[in-house]
Design an enzyme around this catalytic site. Structure first.
Site, PDB file in Angstrom:
ATOM      1  N   HIS A  83       0.742  -1.193   0.053  1.00 31.08           N
ATOM      2  CA  HIS A  83       0.145   0.021   0.021  1.00 31.08           C
ATOM      3  C   HIS A  83       0.914   1.482   0.189  1.00 31.08           C
ATOM      4  O   HIS A  83       0.530   2.366  -0.837  1.00 31.08           O
ATOM      5  CB  HIS A  83      -0.986  -0.028   1.452  1.00 31.08           C
ATOM      6  CG  HIS A  83      -1.860  -1.225   1.594  1.00 31.08           C
ATOM      7  ND1 HIS A  83      -1.730  -2.125   2.486  1.00 31.08           N
ATOM      8  CD2 HIS A  83      -2.749  -1.250   0.657  1.00 31.08           C
ATOM      9  CE1 HIS A  83      -2.791  -2.815   2.063  1.00 31.08           C
ATOM     10  NE2 HIS A  83      -3.630  -2.742   1.191  1.00 31.08           N
ATOM     11  N   GLY A  86      -2.619  -1.782  -6.841  1.00 28.89           N
ATOM     12  CA  GLY A  86      -1.595  -2.961  -7.025  1.00 28.89           C
ATOM     13  C   GLY A  86      -1.779  -3.908  -8.014  1.00 28.89           C
ATOM     14  O   GLY A  86      -2.863  -4.459  -8.154  1.00 28.89           O
ATOM     15  N   GLN A  87      -0.561  -4.090  -8.802  1.00 25.57           N
ATOM     16  CA  GLN A  87      -0.728  -5.388 -10.056  1.00 25.57           C
ATOM     17  C   GLN A  87      -0.940  -6.763  -9.262  1.00 25.57           C
ATOM     18  O   GLN A  87      -1.407  -7.650 -10.000  1.00 25.57           O
ATOM     19  CB  GLN A  87       0.390  -5.388 -10.407  1.00 25.57           C
ATOM     20  CG  GLN A  87       0.515  -6.395 -11.631  1.00 25.57           C
ATOM     21  CD  GLN A  87       2.022  -6.793 -11.806  1.00 25.57           C
ATOM     22  OE1 GLN A  87       2.583  -5.829 -12.335  1.00 25.57           O
ATOM     23  NE2 GLN A  87       2.165  -8.040 -12.377  1.00 25.57           N
ATOM     24  N   SER A 102       0.606  -9.236   1.272  1.00 24.98           N
ATOM     25  CA  SER A 102      -0.978  -8.987   1.376  1.00 24.98           C
ATOM     26  C   SER A 102      -1.280  -9.054   2.800  1.00 24.98           C
ATOM     27  O   SER A 102      -0.734  -9.590   3.808  1.00 24.98           O
ATOM     28  CB  SER A 102      -1.807 -10.458   0.863  1.00 24.98           C
ATOM     29  OG  SER A 102      -2.870 -10.472   1.323  1.00 24.98           O
TER      30      SER A 102
END
Ligand code: PAF
Length: 283
Positions: A37, A147-148, A185
């Site tokens: 983030h 985010g990818q 994550s």
């Protein structure tokens, strides 16, 4: 940094911030922030004048048996991280603010929402598209940063921005990984030490295919087979697929368009996703 919880206050703050012709960058999140983030925040700061972050655990993108109530939350920590990162406005509404009584309008994404995660999480991308379009209307950013790691989400939102003529530039930021390759994550915190070790099969599989691709292999089946050698050691693999990066349709034969190798698996009770691009990055 201003922490704001209502749309009325947010509009006021945004109007004031925009008055000098400033460009607004927006980073939508569900909180429990990590370096992934913060990379979005940094990207926003480099490309815009004012960065707005939202923290909202969106109930409409969780299925009935998913982890909505258990989703990790630590607002004081998130607020401090945003403050330290130089975020200008932190928008942290409650569920009533986003979905007031009588709320009954959804954004229904099309074909891009069907394969991959869409086939395992019915309604997920409808919830994402709905909340993201609401947040876009509230923040009215010039740029939005995603985010990818959530590759399909990026594809769905990018399509929505085009289809609904939203005056927003979508920016996709590469996945940030732990030193051993695990994609960052918020859900990684659910993993035990042993599960975390097993979870590495995901990034190992994806990067084994990248290595073959870099060595010149272009056959979709071959590349997928290499990834599967690692990923199929996971007993609860949901999917590993090589897809056209724009259409998300299965890639076949020799790759001649950018492709994305995408995977999802449960490790213990934690659902993890990851992907790599096999070609020049998609915009
Ligand atoms: O990627 C996420 O964290 C969420 O799906 C998003 C974009 C904030 C929408 O709730």
């Amino acid at each position: 940094m201003q922490t704001i919880t209502t749309v009325v206050e947010l509009r006021r703050a945004i109007n004031k911030a925009r008055s000098g012709g400033k460009r607004i960058g927006f980073v939508p999140t569900m909180g429990y922030l990590h370096d992934g983030h913060l990379a979005l925040v940094r990207a926003s700061q480099m490309q815009s004048d004012i960065t707005v972050v939202s923290i909202f655990v969106n109930p409409t993108q969780f299925g009935p048996n998913e982890d909505l109530s258990a989703y990790p939350r630590d607002f004081p920590r998130d607020e401090k991280l945003c403050q330290d990162a130089g975020v200008a406005i932190l928008f942290a509404p409650d569920a009533q603010e986003i979905y007031p009584p009588g709320f009954n309008t959804f954004v229904e994404p099309g074909e891009l929402a069907k394969p991959l995660c869409g086939s395992f999480r019915p309604g997920h991308f409808r919830g994402v598209a709905t909340v993201v379009s609401k947040l876009f209307n509230m923040v009215q950013p010039d740029l939005a940063f995603f985010g990818q790691k959530d590759f399909q989400q990026c594809a769905v939102v990018r399509r929505m921005v085009i289809d609904l003529n939203l005056p927003i530039e979508m920016v996709t930021v590469p996945t940030i990984r732990e030193i051993d390759g695990l994609a960052m994550s918020s859900r990684n915190r659910y993993l035990s030490e042993e599960e975390r070790r097993r979870a590495l099969a995901i990034s190992r599989g994806l990067f084994a295919a990248v290595a073959k691709f870099q060595a010149g292999e272009r056959d979709a089946q071959e590349l997928l087979a290499i990834a599967k050698q690692h990923l199929e050691t996971l007993d609860r693999l949901q999917y590993v697929e090589l897809v056209d990066a724009n259409t998300l349709k299965p890639a076949e034969g020799p790759l001649c368009h950018p492709a994305a190798l995408c995977a999802a698996a449960h490790v213990g009770s934690t659902r993890l996703i990851d992907n790599v691009l096999l070609a020049a990055s998609v915009r």
